[in-house]
Design a protein around this motif. Sequence first.
Motif, PDB file in Angstrom:
ATOM      1  N   LEU A  47       4.682   2.559   1.284  1.00  0.00           N
ATOM      2  CA  LEU A  47       5.661   1.577   0.811  1.00  0.00           C
ATOM      3  C   LEU A  47       5.587   1.513  -0.707  1.00  0.00           C
ATOM      4  CD1 LEU A  47       4.653  -1.339   3.255  1.00  0.00           C
ATOM      5  CD2 LEU A  47       6.422   0.405   3.659  1.00  0.00           C
ATOM      6  N   GLY A  48       6.714   1.251  -1.363  1.00  0.00           N
ATOM      7  CA  GLY A  48       6.609   1.073  -2.807  1.00  0.00           C
ATOM      8  C   GLY A  48       7.856   1.414  -3.583  1.00  0.00           C
ATOM      9  N   ASP A  49       7.678   1.401  -4.916  1.00  0.00           N
ATOM     10  CA  ASP A  49       8.782   1.596  -5.845  1.00  0.00           C
ATOM     11  C   ASP A  49       8.761   3.001  -6.437  1.00  0.00           C
ATOM     12  OD1 ASP A  49       6.748   1.561  -7.770  1.00  0.00           O
ATOM     13  OD2 ASP A  49       7.115  -0.513  -8.372  1.00  0.00           O
ATOM     14  N   SER A  50       9.394   3.151  -7.608  1.00  0.00           N
ATOM     15  CA  SER A  50       9.564   4.479  -8.199  1.00  0.00           C
ATOM     16  C   SER A  50       8.249   5.140  -8.607  1.00  0.00           C
ATOM     17  CB  SER A  50      10.489   4.391  -9.418  1.00  0.00           C
ATOM     18  OG  SER A  50      10.025   3.437 -10.353  1.00  0.00           O
ATOM     19  N   GLY A  87      12.950   4.439  -5.611  1.00  0.00           N
ATOM     20  CA  GLY A  87      13.158   3.985  -6.977  1.00  0.00           C
ATOM     21  C   GLY A  87      13.939   2.683  -7.015  1.00  0.00           C
ATOM     22  N   GLY A  88      13.474   1.748  -7.846  1.00  0.00           N
ATOM     23  CA  GLY A  88      14.146   0.466  -7.987  1.00  0.00           C
ATOM     24  C   GLY A  88      13.719  -0.596  -7.005  1.00  0.00           C
ATOM     25  N   ALA A  89      12.807  -0.277  -6.100  1.00  0.00           N
ATOM     26  CA  ALA A  89      12.421  -1.241  -5.053  1.00  0.00           C
ATOM     27  C   ALA A  89      11.638  -2.411  -5.632  1.00  0.00           C
ATOM     28  CB  ALA A  89      11.595  -0.547  -3.973  1.00  0.00           C
ATOM     29  N   THR A  90      11.858  -3.564  -5.026  1.00  0.00           N
ATOM     30  CA  THR A  90      11.079  -4.766  -5.309  1.00  0.00           C
ATOM     31  C   THR A  90      10.455  -5.244  -4.002  1.00  0.00           C
ATOM     32  OG1 THR A  90      12.860  -6.348  -4.847  1.00  0.00           O
ATOM     33  CG2 THR A  90      12.787  -5.408  -7.070  1.00  0.00           C
ATOM     34  N   ARG A 124       9.501   0.855   8.824  1.00  0.00           N
ATOM     35  CA  ARG A 124       8.685   2.032   9.150  1.00  0.00           C
ATOM     36  C   ARG A 124       7.335   1.659   9.750  1.00  0.00           C
ATOM     37  NH1 ARG A 124      12.698   2.344   5.021  1.00  0.00           N
ATOM     38  NH2 ARG A 124      13.080   4.528   4.447  1.00  0.00           N
ATOM     39  N   LEU A 125       6.956   0.397   9.645  1.00  0.00           N
ATOM     40  CA  LEU A 125       5.669  -0.044  10.191  1.00  0.00           C
ATOM     41  C   LEU A 125       5.761  -0.242  11.695  1.00  0.00           C
ATOM     42  CD1 LEU A 125       4.816  -2.757   7.509  1.00  0.00           C
ATOM     43  CD2 LEU A 125       3.791  -0.473   7.688  1.00  0.00           C
ATOM     44  N   THR A 126       4.675   0.080  12.390  1.00  0.00           N
ATOM     45  CA  THR A 126       4.595  -0.157  13.834  1.00  0.00           C
ATOM     46  C   THR A 126       3.219  -0.755  14.155  1.00  0.00           C
ATOM     47  OG1 THR A 126       3.554   1.939  14.515  1.00  0.00           O
ATOM     48  CG2 THR A 126       5.955   1.975  14.151  1.00  0.00           C
ATOM     49  N   PRO A 127       3.039  -1.269  15.352  1.00  0.00           N
ATOM     50  CA  PRO A 127       1.721  -1.795  15.735  1.00  0.00           C
ATOM     51  C   PRO A 127       0.622  -0.735  15.724  1.00  0.00           C
ATOM     52  CG  PRO A 127       3.421  -2.664  17.188  1.00  0.00           C
ATOM     53  CD  PRO A 127       4.072  -1.582  16.365  1.00  0.00           C
ATOM     54  N   THR A 128       1.003   0.554  15.771  1.00  0.00           N
ATOM     55  CA  THR A 128      -0.008   1.619  15.796  1.00  0.00           C
ATOM     56  C   THR A 128      -0.241   2.240  14.421  1.00  0.00           C
ATOM     57  OG1 THR A 128       1.706   3.208  16.466  1.00  0.00           O
ATOM     58  CG2 THR A 128       0.386   2.191  18.214  1.00  0.00           C
ATOM     59  N   THR A 129       0.463   1.780  13.410  1.00  0.00           N
ATOM     60  CA  THR A 129       0.215   2.263  12.047  1.00  0.00           C
ATOM     61  C   THR A 129      -1.220   1.919  11.653  1.00  0.00           C
ATOM     62  OG1 THR A 129       2.540   1.943  11.431  1.00  0.00           O
ATOM     63  CG2 THR A 129       0.933   2.101   9.638  1.00  0.00           C
ATOM     64  N   ASP A 130      -1.968   2.912  11.188  1.00  0.00           N
ATOM     65  CA  ASP A 130      -3.365   2.630  10.841  1.00  0.00           C
ATOM     66  C   ASP A 130      -3.700   2.876   9.368  1.00  0.00           C
ATOM     67  OD1 ASP A 130      -3.248   5.385  10.971  1.00  0.00           O
ATOM     68  OD2 ASP A 130      -4.785   5.609  12.518  1.00  0.00           O
ATOM     69  N   LEU A 131      -2.709   3.274   8.572  1.00  0.00           N
ATOM     70  CA  LEU A 131      -2.909   3.410   7.135  1.00  0.00           C
ATOM     71  C   LEU A 131      -1.608   3.066   6.430  1.00  0.00           C
ATOM     72  CD1 LEU A 131      -4.621   4.248   4.659  1.00  0.00           C
ATOM     73  CD2 LEU A 131      -3.794   6.596   5.008  1.00  0.00           C
ATOM     74  N   VAL A 132      -1.699   2.189   5.422  1.00  0.00           N
ATOM     75  CA  VAL A 132      -0.537   1.805   4.618  1.00  0.00           C
ATOM     76  C   VAL A 132      -0.943   1.825   3.151  1.00  0.00           C
ATOM     77  CG1 VAL A 132       1.153  -0.007   4.072  1.00  0.00           C
ATOM     78  CG2 VAL A 132       0.374   0.300   6.436  1.00  0.00           C
ATOM     79  N   THR A 133      -0.124   2.475   2.306  1.00  0.00           N
ATOM     80  CA  THR A 133      -0.285   2.330   0.866  1.00  0.00           C
ATOM     81  C   THR A 133       0.898   1.528   0.345  1.00  0.00           C
ATOM     82  OG1 THR A 133       0.789   4.490   0.472  1.00  0.00           O
ATOM     83  CG2 THR A 133      -1.629   4.423   0.497  1.00  0.00           C
ATOM     84  N   LEU A 134       0.623   0.676  -0.638  1.00  0.00           N
ATOM     85  CA  LEU A 134       1.652  -0.187  -1.217  1.00  0.00           C
ATOM     86  C   LEU A 134       1.562  -0.127  -2.735  1.00  0.00           C
ATOM     87  CD1 LEU A 134       3.807  -2.517  -0.964  1.00  0.00           C
ATOM     88  CD2 LEU A 134       1.855  -4.103  -1.052  1.00  0.00           C
ATOM     89  N   GLY A 135       2.649   0.266  -3.379  1.00  0.00           N
ATOM     90  CA  GLY A 135       2.729   0.259  -4.836  1.00  0.00           C
ATOM     91  C   GLY A 135       3.987  -0.473  -5.261  1.00  0.00           C
ATOM     92  N   ILE A 136       3.864  -1.721  -5.623  1.00  0.00           N
ATOM     93  CA  ILE A 136       5.035  -2.566  -5.869  1.00  0.00           C
ATOM     94  C   ILE A 136       4.676  -3.659  -6.870  1.00  0.00           C
ATOM     95  CG2 ILE A 136       4.668  -4.360  -4.118  1.00  0.00           C
ATOM     96  CD1 ILE A 136       7.969  -2.426  -4.481  1.00  0.00           C
ATOM     97  N   GLY A 137       5.681  -4.253  -7.492  1.00  0.00           N
ATOM     98  CA  GLY A 137       5.444  -5.390  -8.375  1.00  0.00           C
ATOM     99  C   GLY A 137       6.045  -5.247  -9.757  1.00  0.00           C
TER     100      GLY A 137
END
Length: 323
Positions: A58-61, A106-109, A136-149
């Motif tokens: 998950l994340g922005d540009s 790109g451009g995500a908040t 895109r997330l599900t109950p079986t997702t076991d790794l998430v990266t997040l770059g936002i802000g």
Amino acid sequence: MNPRLLLAALALTTTVATGAATFAAPATPAEAAPRTARAVPAESAAPAKHRFHEYVALGDSWSANVTVLGIDHTYAPVGCAQSSWNYPKQVAARLGVKAFRDATCGGATTAEMTKPQEVGSALLLTQGVNPPQFDRLTPTTDLVTLGIGGNDAELVSAVLGCISPLPAPLADACRTRFAAPGGKDLMSQRIAAVKPRITSVLAGIHQRSPRATVLVVDYLAGVAADRGCYPTVPIQDQDLTWFGARLKDLNGMLASAAAEGGARFVDTYRGSVGHDICKPDGTRWVEGLVPMSSNPPGPAVPFHPNRLGADHQAATVLAELGS
């Protein structure tokens, strides 16, 4: 960077390239999610032992590692400008995950975690809508990266507004626009105000994917906090160092939000010091205003990581995971 500024930057870089820009060939039709992680560029090291099975980015540009050449629209519309070599794709390939979904755009908040994002069009970019990234997330997702802000705080928009054809003292410092009574800084306050949005996003991830290891990935040291390089980058040195200090504020806020939100923090900043926009081509990991790069060769998106920056992001994420 907000969508209009991102598209304008892409338009600028494509124009400078005098028609040389060509996009990646259309990907094969997407299969139903979850998708299998695609192979990534040249570092084809053997995949790590299968510790994670379903990875969502998950994340922005700066997580999409937006590009002019080599756009990959396997996972998101062309207008998101995801590169084929962004750090999520590199991480997915190295980990050998069975299912991978890259929602970065790109451009995500933080708002685009739960609502669709219209990415519009500019020159060779076709119109498109990126679905809510949380889809895109599900109950079986076991790794998430997040770059936002960064876009929530409008930090890149602010620094682009500081571009000046005249040096000091012929032009006023644009950072004075952010001066607040009592010596406080409006941008610092704006960054601090984003923290509840980040912790809310983390709560949403944990709710949808309770088994997931969640990593908050910060922003590279694209601008130094102690020096500028006018006129190489046509922003007054005092304004560029102001931006560098606010970038550190942003990363500090993200580290705090990660701690409060039950996530692990990935510090890409520390290892990227000395690779800022003032450095020469081949040394810098974030591009300046001259929209050309050798990493990869061709037009570049200003104030965004190049391929070297993406490689560092990927390596730092993998190190945090012990892979």
